[in-house]
Design an enzyme around this catalytic site. Structure first.
Site, short mmCIF file in Angstrom:
data_model
loop_
_atom_site.label_atom_id
_atom_site.label_comp_id
_atom_site.label_asym_id
_atom_site.label_seq_id
_atom_site.Cartn_x
_atom_site.Cartn_y
_atom_site.Cartn_z
N ASN A 1 -45.71 33.98 38.07
CA ASN A 1 -47.59 34.29 38.39
C ASN A 1 -47.68 32.73 39.06
O ASN A 1 -47.92 32.71 38.45
CB ASN A 1 -47.90 35.37 37.28
N VAL B 1 -47.37 38.35 41.62
CA VAL B 1 -49.01 38.48 41.90
C VAL B 1 -49.49 40.22 41.26
O VAL B 1 -48.60 40.51 41.35
CB VAL B 1 -49.12 38.94 43.57
N GLU B 2 -50.19 39.49 40.64
CA GLU B 2 -50.99 40.78 39.71
C GLU B 2 -51.10 41.72 40.44
O GLU B 2 -51.34 43.14 39.15
CB GLU B 2 -52.36 40.38 38.58
N THR B 3 -51.62 41.57 41.49
CA THR B 3 -52.23 43.13 42.63
C THR B 3 -50.61 44.30 42.48
O THR B 3 -50.66 45.39 43.26
CB THR B 3 -52.12 43.40 43.35
N GLY B 4 -49.55 43.52 42.66
CA GLY B 4 -47.79 44.44 42.64
C GLY B 4 -47.42 43.66 43.07
O GLY B 4 -46.35 44.26 42.77
#
Length: 531
Positions: free
Chosen positions: A306, A332-335
Protein backbone atom coordinates in the site's frame (compact mmCIF):
# COMPACT_ATOMS: atom_id res chain seq x y z
CA UNK A 1 -37.91 12.00 13.14
CA UNK A 2 -37.16 10.10 9.95
CA UNK A 3 -37.16 12.10 6.70
CA UNK A 4 -40.15 11.76 4.38
CA UNK A 5 -39.31 10.36 0.94
CA UNK A 6 -40.79 11.74 -2.28
CA UNK A 7 -43.07 9.18 -3.98
CA UNK A 8 -42.19 7.19 -7.08
CA UNK A 9 -44.62 7.37 -9.97
CA UNK A 10 -44.83 4.26 -12.16
CA UNK A 11 -41.55 3.05 -10.69
CA UNK A 12 -39.58 6.08 -11.87
CA UNK A 13 -37.11 7.58 -9.43
CA UNK A 14 -37.93 11.24 -8.61
CA UNK A 15 -35.65 13.62 -10.52
CA UNK A 16 -35.27 16.91 -8.67
CA UNK A 17 -33.06 19.95 -8.72
CA UNK A 18 -30.40 20.03 -6.02
CA UNK A 19 -32.30 22.85 -4.33
CA UNK A 20 -35.49 20.77 -4.25
CA UNK A 21 -33.62 17.70 -3.02
CA UNK A 22 -32.06 19.33 0.05
CA UNK A 23 -35.52 20.50 1.17
CA UNK A 24 -36.09 16.87 2.21
CA UNK A 25 -33.35 17.08 4.86
CA UNK A 26 -34.90 17.70 8.29
CA UNK A 27 -33.30 19.28 11.35
CA UNK A 28 -31.14 16.91 13.44
CA UNK A 29 -30.61 14.50 10.51
CA UNK A 30 -27.45 12.42 10.12
CA UNK A 31 -25.95 13.01 6.66
CA UNK A 32 -23.40 10.59 5.18
CA UNK A 33 -21.31 12.08 2.38
CA UNK A 34 -19.49 10.01 -0.26
CA UNK A 35 -16.33 11.32 -1.87
CA UNK A 36 -12.54 11.51 -1.81
CA UNK A 37 -10.01 14.28 -2.35
CA UNK A 38 -9.85 16.28 -5.55
CA UNK A 39 -13.53 15.85 -6.35
CA UNK A 40 -13.49 12.05 -6.63
CA UNK A 41 -17.13 10.86 -6.43
CA UNK A 42 -18.12 14.10 -4.71
CA UNK A 43 -21.75 15.17 -5.06
CA UNK A 44 -20.67 18.80 -5.24
CA UNK A 45 -24.01 20.09 -6.54
CA UNK A 46 -25.87 18.65 -3.56
CA UNK A 47 -23.30 19.88 -1.03
CA UNK A 48 -23.42 23.39 -2.53
CA UNK A 49 -27.22 23.44 -2.50
CA UNK A 50 -27.32 22.46 1.17
CA UNK A 51 -24.73 25.08 2.11
CA UNK A 52 -26.59 27.78 0.15
CA UNK A 53 -29.93 26.84 1.67
CA UNK A 54 -28.57 27.19 5.18
CA UNK A 55 -27.04 30.58 4.40
CA UNK A 56 -30.41 31.82 3.19
CA UNK A 57 -32.84 30.14 5.61
CA UNK A 58 -30.80 28.83 8.58
CA UNK A 59 -32.34 25.42 7.93
CA UNK A 60 -31.81 22.52 8.34
CA UNK A 61 -30.13 22.88 11.72
CA UNK A 62 -27.93 20.69 13.90
CA UNK A 63 -26.96 18.06 11.35
CA UNK A 64 -24.58 15.22 12.13
CA UNK A 65 -22.05 14.52 9.37
CA UNK A 66 -20.42 11.18 8.57
CA UNK A 67 -17.59 11.28 6.02
CA UNK A 68 -15.60 8.04 5.67
CA UNK A 69 -13.02 9.40 3.22
CA UNK A 70 -11.38 12.82 3.15
CA UNK A 71 -13.08 14.78 0.40
CA UNK A 72 -12.06 18.29 -0.56
CA UNK A 73 -9.08 20.32 -1.73
CA UNK A 74 -7.47 21.15 1.64
CA UNK A 75 -9.20 24.53 1.42
CA UNK A 76 -12.80 25.51 0.68
CA UNK A 77 -14.26 22.52 -1.16
CA UNK A 78 -15.42 19.08 -0.07
CA UNK A 79 -17.57 19.45 3.04
CA UNK A 80 -15.93 22.76 3.98
CA UNK A 81 -19.00 24.68 2.65
CA UNK A 82 -21.05 22.97 5.38
CA UNK A 83 -18.85 24.47 8.10
CA UNK A 84 -21.48 26.96 9.22
CA UNK A 85 -22.35 27.37 12.88
CA UNK A 86 -25.77 25.92 13.51
CA UNK A 87 -25.78 23.75 10.39
CA UNK A 88 -23.48 21.08 11.81
CA UNK A 89 -23.39 20.05 15.47
CA UNK A 90 -21.54 16.69 15.28
CA UNK A 91 -19.13 14.98 12.89
CA UNK A 92 -17.55 11.55 12.54
CA UNK A 93 -14.90 11.46 9.83
CA UNK A 94 -12.20 9.09 8.67
CA UNK A 95 -10.10 12.01 7.45
CA UNK A 96 -10.52 15.68 8.31
CA UNK A 97 -7.71 17.63 6.65
CA UNK A 98 -9.10 17.75 3.10
CA UNK A 99 -12.00 19.91 4.35
CA UNK A 100 -10.23 22.20 6.84
CA UNK A 101 -13.19 24.51 7.51
CA UNK A 102 -14.93 21.60 9.23
CA UNK A 103 -11.69 20.82 11.10
CA UNK A 104 -11.56 24.41 12.33
CA UNK A 105 -15.02 24.08 13.90
CA UNK A 106 -13.73 21.03 15.77
CA UNK A 107 -10.51 22.78 16.79
CA UNK A 108 -12.57 25.67 18.17
CA UNK A 109 -14.84 23.30 20.15
CA UNK A 110 -17.85 24.44 18.11
CA UNK A 111 -18.89 20.92 17.11
CA UNK A 112 -18.66 17.45 18.62
CA UNK A 113 -15.91 15.65 16.69
CA UNK A 114 -14.86 12.02 16.36
CA UNK A 115 -12.30 10.18 14.24
CA UNK A 116 -12.62 6.48 13.41
CA UNK A 117 -9.97 4.84 11.24
CA UNK A 118 -11.23 5.13 7.66
CA UNK A 119 -11.54 1.40 7.11
CA UNK A 120 -13.26 0.86 10.43
CA UNK A 121 -15.72 3.67 9.65
CA UNK A 122 -16.76 2.18 6.32
CA UNK A 123 -17.15 -1.21 8.02
CA UNK A 124 -19.43 0.33 10.67
CA UNK A 125 -21.61 1.68 7.85
CA UNK A 126 -21.80 -1.85 6.45
CA UNK A 127 -22.81 -2.97 9.94
CA UNK A 128 -25.49 -0.27 10.05
CA UNK A 129 -26.85 -1.60 6.76
CA UNK A 130 -27.18 -5.04 8.36
CA UNK A 131 -28.73 -3.58 11.54
CA UNK A 132 -25.70 -4.66 13.56
CA UNK A 133 -24.77 -2.47 16.54
CA UNK A 134 -21.15 -2.03 15.47
CA UNK A 135 -17.96 -3.92 14.70
CA UNK A 136 -15.33 -5.60 16.85
CA UNK A 137 -11.75 -5.20 15.67
CA UNK A 138 -8.19 -5.10 16.96
CA UNK A 139 -7.46 -2.23 14.57
CA UNK A 140 -6.62 0.82 16.68
CA UNK A 141 -5.43 -0.92 19.85
CA UNK A 142 -2.74 1.24 21.47
CA UNK A 143 -3.58 4.35 19.44
CA UNK A 144 -5.61 7.47 20.19
CA UNK A 145 -8.85 5.69 19.22
CA UNK A 146 -8.29 3.24 22.08
CA UNK A 147 -10.64 4.32 24.92
CA UNK A 148 -7.69 4.04 27.34
CA UNK A 149 -6.29 7.00 25.42
CA UNK A 150 -8.56 9.54 23.65
CA UNK A 151 -11.17 7.10 22.35
CA UNK A 152 -11.24 8.85 18.96
CA UNK A 153 -12.46 12.11 20.49
CA UNK A 154 -10.90 15.18 18.90
CA UNK A 155 -11.79 18.01 21.27
CA UNK A 156 -12.96 18.94 24.75
CA UNK A 157 -16.70 19.12 24.01
CA UNK A 158 -16.79 15.54 22.72
CA UNK A 159 -17.85 13.43 25.69
CA UNK A 160 -19.84 10.35 24.63
CA UNK A 161 -17.88 7.11 24.29
CA UNK A 162 -18.42 5.55 20.86
CA UNK A 163 -15.52 3.09 21.23
CA UNK A 164 -15.25 0.49 24.00
CA UNK A 165 -12.55 -1.98 25.02
CA UNK A 166 -13.78 -5.58 24.99
CA UNK A 167 -12.16 -8.98 25.44
CA UNK A 168 -12.77 -12.36 23.80
CA UNK A 169 -10.73 -15.49 24.44
CA UNK A 170 -8.21 -13.45 26.45
CA UNK A 171 -7.56 -11.06 23.56
CA UNK A 172 -8.34 -7.34 23.55
CA UNK A 173 -10.48 -5.77 20.85
CA UNK A 174 -12.18 -2.45 20.26
CA UNK A 175 -15.92 -2.20 19.79
CA UNK A 176 -16.82 0.62 17.40
CA UNK A 177 -20.43 1.76 17.54
CA UNK A 178 -22.22 1.94 14.17
CA UNK A 179 -24.15 5.14 13.50
CA UNK A 180 -27.06 4.76 11.07
CA UNK A 181 -27.35 7.74 8.69
CA UNK A 182 -30.67 9.32 7.64
CA UNK A 183 -29.50 10.96 4.40
CA UNK A 184 -26.87 9.97 1.82
CA UNK A 185 -25.15 12.18 -0.73
CA UNK A 186 -23.65 9.79 -3.31
CA UNK A 187 -22.56 10.15 -6.92
CA UNK A 188 -22.41 8.05 -10.07
CA UNK A 189 -21.93 8.78 -13.77
CA UNK A 190 -25.17 7.47 -15.30
CA UNK A 191 -28.47 6.13 -14.05
CA UNK A 192 -31.61 4.88 -15.74
CA UNK A 193 -35.13 6.10 -15.01
CA UNK A 194 -35.45 3.69 -12.08
CA UNK A 195 -32.17 4.74 -10.44
CA UNK A 196 -29.87 1.89 -11.48
CA UNK A 197 -26.44 3.52 -11.64
CA UNK A 198 -23.06 2.99 -13.30
CA UNK A 199 -19.66 4.54 -12.63
CA UNK A 200 -17.98 4.45 -16.05
CA UNK A 201 -16.42 7.93 -15.85
CA UNK A 202 -15.48 7.75 -12.18
CA UNK A 203 -12.07 7.13 -10.69
CA UNK A 204 -13.26 4.45 -8.27
CA UNK A 205 -16.31 3.20 -6.36
CA UNK A 206 -15.35 3.97 -2.74
CA UNK A 207 -18.16 2.76 -0.44
CA UNK A 208 -21.08 4.14 -2.44
CA UNK A 209 -23.04 0.89 -2.20
CA UNK A 210 -22.40 0.46 1.52
CA UNK A 211 -23.57 4.03 2.24
CA UNK A 212 -26.69 3.63 0.11
CA UNK A 213 -27.59 0.35 1.83
CA UNK A 214 -26.99 1.81 5.29
CA UNK A 215 -29.30 4.76 4.64
CA UNK A 216 -31.98 2.77 2.81
CA UNK A 217 -32.18 -0.02 5.38
CA UNK A 218 -32.58 2.51 8.18
CA UNK A 219 -35.47 4.35 6.56
CA UNK A 220 -33.49 7.28 5.20
CA UNK A 221 -33.25 9.09 1.86
CA UNK A 222 -30.52 8.28 -0.67
CA UNK A 223 -29.81 11.28 -2.90
CA UNK A 224 -27.67 10.52 -5.94
CA UNK A 225 -26.02 13.02 -8.25
CA UNK A 226 -25.32 11.84 -11.82
CA UNK A 227 -24.08 13.37 -15.04
CA UNK A 228 -26.81 11.86 -17.23
CA UNK A 229 -29.89 9.63 -17.28
CA UNK A 230 -30.85 6.96 -19.80
CA UNK A 231 -33.88 4.82 -20.61
CA UNK A 232 -35.00 2.14 -18.16
CA UNK A 233 -33.11 -1.18 -18.25
CA UNK A 234 -30.57 -0.09 -20.87
CA UNK A 235 -27.47 -0.28 -18.64
CA UNK A 236 -25.33 -3.43 -18.70
CA UNK A 237 -26.09 -5.37 -15.50
CA UNK A 238 -22.41 -6.04 -14.81
CA UNK A 239 -21.74 -2.30 -14.91
CA UNK A 240 -24.47 -1.37 -12.44
CA UNK A 241 -23.03 -0.75 -8.96
CA UNK A 242 -26.10 0.80 -7.31
CA UNK A 243 -29.49 -0.95 -7.72
CA UNK A 244 -32.33 1.46 -8.33
CA UNK A 245 -34.42 0.45 -5.32
CA UNK A 246 -31.80 2.01 -3.05
CA UNK A 247 -32.14 5.46 -4.66
CA UNK A 248 -34.84 7.92 -3.58
CA UNK A 249 -33.83 11.12 -5.40
CA UNK A 250 -31.71 11.75 -8.49
CA UNK A 251 -30.10 15.11 -9.23
CA UNK A 252 -28.73 15.47 -12.76
CA UNK A 253 -25.74 17.77 -13.24
CA UNK A 254 -24.71 17.71 -16.92
CA UNK A 255 -21.58 19.71 -15.99
CA UNK A 256 -20.40 17.11 -13.47
CA UNK A 257 -16.65 16.53 -13.83
CA UNK A 258 -14.58 13.53 -12.87
CA UNK A 259 -12.27 15.69 -10.72
CA UNK A 260 -12.17 19.35 -9.74
CA UNK A 261 -11.65 21.49 -12.84
CA UNK A 262 -10.24 20.33 -16.12
CA UNK A 263 -11.95 18.12 -18.68
CA UNK A 264 -15.21 16.34 -17.79
CA UNK A 265 -13.38 13.02 -17.86
CA UNK A 266 -9.78 11.86 -18.30
CA UNK A 267 -9.98 8.45 -19.99
CA UNK A 268 -6.62 7.38 -18.59
CA UNK A 269 -7.84 7.99 -15.04
CA UNK A 270 -11.19 6.29 -15.69
CA UNK A 271 -9.28 3.22 -16.87
CA UNK A 272 -10.46 3.33 -20.49
CA UNK A 273 -7.01 4.19 -21.91
CA UNK A 274 -3.60 2.83 -20.94
CA UNK A 275 -0.54 5.02 -20.74
CA UNK A 276 2.20 3.73 -23.03
CA UNK A 277 5.38 2.48 -21.38
CA UNK A 278 7.40 4.96 -23.41
CA UNK A 279 5.64 7.89 -21.75
CA UNK A 280 8.17 9.61 -19.54
CA UNK A 281 7.01 10.19 -15.98
CA UNK A 282 9.78 11.05 -13.57
CA UNK A 283 10.61 13.01 -10.47
CA UNK A 284 13.44 15.53 -10.19
CA UNK A 285 16.29 14.47 -7.92
CA UNK A 286 15.34 16.11 -4.65
CA UNK A 287 14.64 15.04 -1.07
CA UNK A 288 11.23 13.67 -2.06
CA UNK A 289 12.71 11.40 -4.71
CA UNK A 290 15.58 10.46 -2.41
CA UNK A 291 13.15 9.17 0.22
CA UNK A 292 11.08 7.32 -2.39
CA UNK A 293 14.20 5.68 -3.83
CA UNK A 294 15.36 4.47 -0.44
CA UNK A 295 11.85 3.24 0.33
CA UNK A 296 11.85 1.18 -2.87
CA UNK A 297 14.83 -0.77 -1.48
CA UNK A 298 12.40 -2.29 1.06
CA UNK A 299 10.18 -3.78 -1.67
CA UNK A 300 10.42 -7.41 -2.78
CA UNK A 301 9.35 -9.22 -5.94
CA UNK A 302 5.74 -10.35 -5.88
CA UNK A 303 4.87 -8.26 -2.84
CA UNK A 304 1.50 -6.59 -2.36
CA UNK A 305 1.87 -3.14 -0.87
CA UNK A 306 0.00 0.00 0.00
CA UNK A 307 1.17 3.52 -0.68
CA UNK A 308 -0.15 6.50 1.23
CA UNK A 309 -0.48 10.16 0.36
CA UNK A 310 2.42 12.55 0.92
CA UNK A 311 6.15 12.07 0.45
CA UNK A 312 5.64 8.28 0.21
CA UNK A 313 3.61 8.52 -2.98
CA UNK A 314 6.63 8.89 -5.27
CA UNK A 315 7.61 5.24 -4.98
CA UNK A 316 5.52 4.17 -7.98
CA UNK A 317 7.22 6.64 -10.30
CA UNK A 318 10.66 5.66 -9.01
CA UNK A 319 9.87 1.98 -9.63
CA UNK A 320 8.76 2.87 -13.17
CA UNK A 321 12.07 4.66 -13.78
CA UNK A 322 13.95 1.60 -12.55
CA UNK A 323 11.93 -0.79 -14.70
CA UNK A 324 10.61 -2.85 -11.79
CA UNK A 325 7.09 -1.44 -11.42
CA UNK A 326 5.57 -4.64 -12.81
CA UNK A 327 7.37 -6.84 -10.28
CA UNK A 328 5.07 -5.94 -7.39
CA UNK A 329 1.58 -4.56 -6.78
CA UNK A 330 0.83 -1.27 -5.07
CA UNK A 331 -2.68 -0.67 -3.82
CA UNK A 332 -4.51 2.38 -2.48
CA UNK A 333 -6.98 2.04 0.37
CA UNK A 334 -9.78 3.67 -1.61
CA UNK A 335 -9.84 0.70 -4.00
CA UNK A 336 -7.29 0.93 -6.86
CA UNK A 337 -4.94 -2.00 -7.41
CA UNK A 338 -1.77 -1.59 -9.44
CA UNK A 339 -0.89 1.13 -11.90
CA UNK A 340 0.85 4.45 -11.35
CA UNK A 341 -0.20 6.20 -8.17
CA UNK A 342 -1.27 9.80 -8.41
CA UNK A 343 -0.01 12.57 -6.16
CA UNK A 344 -1.62 15.50 -4.40
CA UNK A 345 -5.24 16.10 -3.42
CA UNK A 346 -6.71 13.65 -5.97
CA UNK A 347 -4.73 10.79 -4.46
CA UNK A 348 -5.98 7.48 -5.82
CA UNK A 349 -6.75 8.83 -9.29
CA UNK A 350 -4.30 6.34 -10.76
CA UNK A 351 -3.51 5.46 -14.35
CA UNK A 352 -2.89 1.96 -15.72
CA UNK A 353 -4.83 0.51 -12.79
CA UNK A 354 -5.19 -3.28 -12.94
CA UNK A 355 -8.38 -3.56 -10.89
CA UNK A 356 -10.61 -1.50 -8.62
CA UNK A 357 -12.30 -2.88 -5.51
CA UNK A 358 -14.90 -1.17 -3.40
CA UNK A 359 -13.19 0.54 -0.49
CA UNK A 360 -14.78 -1.59 2.23
CA UNK A 361 -13.45 -4.81 0.67
CA UNK A 362 -10.00 -3.28 0.26
CA UNK A 363 -9.88 -2.60 3.99
CA UNK A 364 -11.03 -6.15 4.77
CA UNK A 365 -7.90 -7.34 2.96
CA UNK A 366 -5.71 -4.88 4.86
CA UNK A 367 -7.18 -5.66 8.28
CA UNK A 368 -6.58 -9.37 7.74
CA UNK A 369 -2.84 -8.88 7.24
CA UNK A 370 -2.88 -9.13 3.45
CA UNK A 371 -0.25 -6.43 2.93
CA UNK A 372 3.40 -7.41 2.69
CA UNK A 373 4.56 -3.80 2.96
CA UNK A 374 3.13 -0.32 3.31
CA UNK A 375 4.58 3.13 2.66
CA UNK A 376 3.13 5.87 4.84
CA UNK A 377 4.15 9.47 5.43
CA UNK A 378 4.72 10.66 9.00
CA UNK A 379 4.33 13.98 10.78
CA UNK A 380 6.04 13.19 14.10
CA UNK A 381 7.90 10.24 15.64
CA UNK A 382 8.80 9.72 19.30
CA UNK A 383 11.51 7.74 21.10
CA UNK A 384 9.24 4.68 21.40
CA UNK A 385 8.68 4.50 17.65
CA UNK A 386 5.16 5.89 17.93
CA UNK A 387 4.00 7.98 14.98
CA UNK A 388 1.55 10.86 14.93
CA UNK A 389 -0.33 12.12 11.89
CA UNK A 390 -3.91 12.80 12.97
CA UNK A 391 -3.30 15.96 14.99
CA UNK A 392 -0.28 18.24 15.24
CA UNK A 393 0.46 21.94 15.76
CA UNK A 394 -3.12 22.31 16.96
CA UNK A 395 -4.51 21.19 13.60
CA UNK A 396 -6.85 18.22 13.18
CA UNK A 397 -5.95 16.15 10.12
CA UNK A 398 -7.53 12.81 10.98
CA UNK A 399 -6.13 9.35 10.43
CA UNK A 400 -7.49 8.42 7.03
CA UNK A 401 -6.48 4.80 6.47
CA UNK A 402 -3.21 5.19 8.38
CA UNK A 403 -4.26 3.14 11.42
CA UNK A 404 -5.98 0.45 9.32
CA UNK A 405 -2.92 0.01 7.11
CA UNK A 406 -0.13 0.20 9.69
CA UNK A 407 -1.82 -2.11 12.21
CA UNK A 408 -1.23 -5.35 10.31
CA UNK A 409 1.15 -4.78 7.38
CA UNK A 410 4.09 -7.17 7.70
CA UNK A 411 6.61 -4.42 6.92
CA UNK A 412 5.87 -0.76 7.65
CA UNK A 413 7.91 1.98 6.01
CA UNK A 414 7.38 5.49 7.35
CA UNK A 415 8.61 8.20 5.01
CA UNK A 416 9.34 11.84 5.73
CA UNK A 417 11.99 14.46 6.35
CA UNK A 418 13.93 14.73 9.61
CA UNK A 419 12.80 18.32 10.15
CA UNK A 420 9.99 20.47 8.77
CA UNK A 421 9.28 24.13 8.15
CA UNK A 422 11.30 25.66 5.29
CA UNK A 423 13.75 22.75 5.03
CA UNK A 424 15.83 23.11 1.87
CA UNK A 425 18.29 20.52 0.62
CA UNK A 426 20.22 19.86 -2.55
CA UNK A 427 21.93 16.78 -3.90
CA UNK A 428 25.26 17.43 -5.61
CA UNK A 429 28.34 15.32 -6.26
CA UNK A 430 26.68 12.29 -4.73
CA UNK A 431 26.08 14.00 -1.41
CA UNK A 432 23.19 15.59 0.47
CA UNK A 433 23.65 19.23 1.45
CA UNK A 434 21.42 20.91 4.04
CA UNK A 435 20.98 24.36 2.49
CA UNK A 436 18.45 25.57 5.07
CA UNK A 437 17.51 23.55 8.13
CA UNK A 438 13.86 23.06 8.99
CA UNK A 439 12.52 25.05 11.92
CA UNK A 440 10.57 22.16 13.45
CA UNK A 441 11.93 18.92 14.86
CA UNK A 442 9.82 15.93 13.81
CA UNK A 443 11.53 13.38 16.05
CA UNK A 444 10.30 14.35 19.51
CA UNK A 445 10.58 12.78 22.96
CA UNK A 446 6.91 11.95 23.59
CA UNK A 447 3.87 12.19 21.33
CA UNK A 448 0.80 13.76 22.96
CA UNK A 449 -1.46 11.49 20.89
CA UNK A 450 -0.56 8.29 19.05
CA UNK A 451 -1.65 7.27 15.55
CA UNK A 452 0.75 4.30 15.28
CA UNK A 453 1.90 2.35 18.33
CA UNK A 454 5.47 1.12 18.23
CA UNK A 455 4.78 -1.13 21.23
CA UNK A 456 1.87 -2.89 19.53
CA UNK A 457 3.84 -3.28 16.29
CA UNK A 458 6.66 -5.01 18.16
CA UNK A 459 4.19 -7.27 19.97
CA UNK A 460 2.75 -8.27 16.59
CA UNK A 461 6.19 -8.98 15.13
CA UNK A 462 6.00 -6.27 12.47
CA UNK A 463 9.12 -4.89 10.76
CA UNK A 464 9.22 -1.09 11.03
CA UNK A 465 11.49 1.42 9.26
CA UNK A 466 11.64 5.22 9.32
CA UNK A 467 13.21 6.67 6.19
CA UNK A 468 14.24 10.32 5.91
CA UNK A 469 16.37 12.24 3.46
CA UNK A 470 19.40 12.02 5.74
CA UNK A 471 18.89 9.04 8.06
CA UNK A 472 17.24 5.63 8.23
CA UNK A 473 16.02 4.10 11.49
CA UNK A 474 14.58 0.74 12.47
CA UNK A 475 12.42 -0.09 15.50
CA UNK A 476 13.62 -2.53 18.15
CA UNK A 477 12.58 -3.33 21.72
CA UNK A 478 14.81 -0.56 23.13
CA UNK A 479 13.59 2.08 20.69
CA UNK A 480 14.79 3.55 17.42
CA UNK A 481 18.12 2.40 16.00
CA UNK A 482 19.96 4.61 13.53
CA UNK A 483 21.21 2.28 10.78
CA UNK A 484 22.08 4.56 7.83
CA UNK A 485 23.07 8.19 7.24
CA UNK A 486 23.37 10.15 4.03
CA UNK A 487 26.79 10.99 2.60
CA UNK A 488 27.56 14.66 3.18
CA UNK A 489 25.78 15.06 6.51
CA UNK A 490 27.34 15.26 9.96
CA UNK A 491 26.01 12.67 12.41
CA UNK A 492 25.99 14.99 15.42
CA UNK A 493 25.16 18.36 13.86
CA UNK A 494 22.69 17.29 11.16
CA UNK A 495 20.98 14.32 12.80
CA UNK A 496 21.37 13.91 16.57
CA UNK A 497 21.15 17.64 17.32
CA UNK A 498 17.96 17.81 15.25
CA UNK A 499 16.19 15.18 17.38
CA UNK A 500 14.71 15.58 20.87
CA UNK A 501 15.97 12.15 21.88
CA UNK A 502 19.07 10.11 21.15
CA UNK A 503 18.49 6.93 19.15
CA UNK A 504 20.60 3.83 19.54
CA UNK A 505 23.50 4.12 17.10
CA UNK A 506 23.84 0.81 15.32
CA UNK A 507 27.35 -0.69 15.48
CA UNK A 508 26.78 -1.47 11.80
CA UNK A 509 25.91 2.16 10.95
CA UNK A 510 26.61 2.74 7.27
CA UNK A 511 26.16 5.31 4.54
CA UNK A 512 22.97 5.24 2.51
CA UNK A 513 23.52 3.63 -0.90
CA UNK A 514 25.47 6.00 -3.15
CA UNK A 515 23.13 5.24 -6.08
CA UNK A 516 20.36 7.16 -4.31
CA UNK A 517 22.26 10.42 -4.82
CA UNK A 518 23.03 10.13 -8.53
CA UNK A 519 20.78 11.89 -11.07
CA UNK A 520 20.42 8.84 -13.29
CA UNK A 521 18.71 5.47 -13.16
CA UNK A 522 20.07 3.49 -10.21
CA UNK A 523 20.10 0.14 -11.98
CA UNK A 524 18.16 -1.21 -9.03
CA UNK A 525 17.14 -4.87 -9.18
CA UNK A 526 14.24 -5.86 -6.97
CA UNK A 527 15.29 -8.61 -4.51
CA UNK A 528 13.41 -11.88 -4.33
CA UNK A 529 11.01 -12.30 -1.44
CA UNK A 530 12.37 -14.24 1.53
CA UNK A 531 10.54 -17.49 2.29
Amino acid sequence: MKPVKPPRINGRVPVLSAQEAVNYIPDEATLCVLGAGGGILEATTLITALADKYKQTQTPRNLSIISPTGLGDRADRGISPLAQEGLVKWALCGHWGQSPRISELAEQNKIIAYNYPQGVLTQTLRAAAAHQPGIISDIGIGTFVDPRQQGGKLNEVTKEDLIKLVEFDNKEYLYYKAIAPDIAFIRATTCDSEGYATFEDEVMYLDALVIAQAVHNNGGIVMMQVQKMVKKATLHPKSVRIPGYLVDIVVVDPDQTQLYGGAPVNRFISGDFTLDDSTKLSLPLNQRKLVARRALFEMRKGAVGNVGVGIADGIGLVAREEGCADDFILTVETGPIGGITSQGIAFGANVNTRAILDMTSQFDFYHGGGLDVCYLSFAEVDQHGNVGVHKFNGKIMGTGGFIDISATSKKIIFCGTLTAGSLKTEITDGKLNIVQEGRVKKFIRELPEITFSGKIALERGLDVRYITERAVFTLKEDGLHLIEIAPGVDLQKDILDKMDFTPVISPELKLMDERLFIDAAMGFVLPEAAH
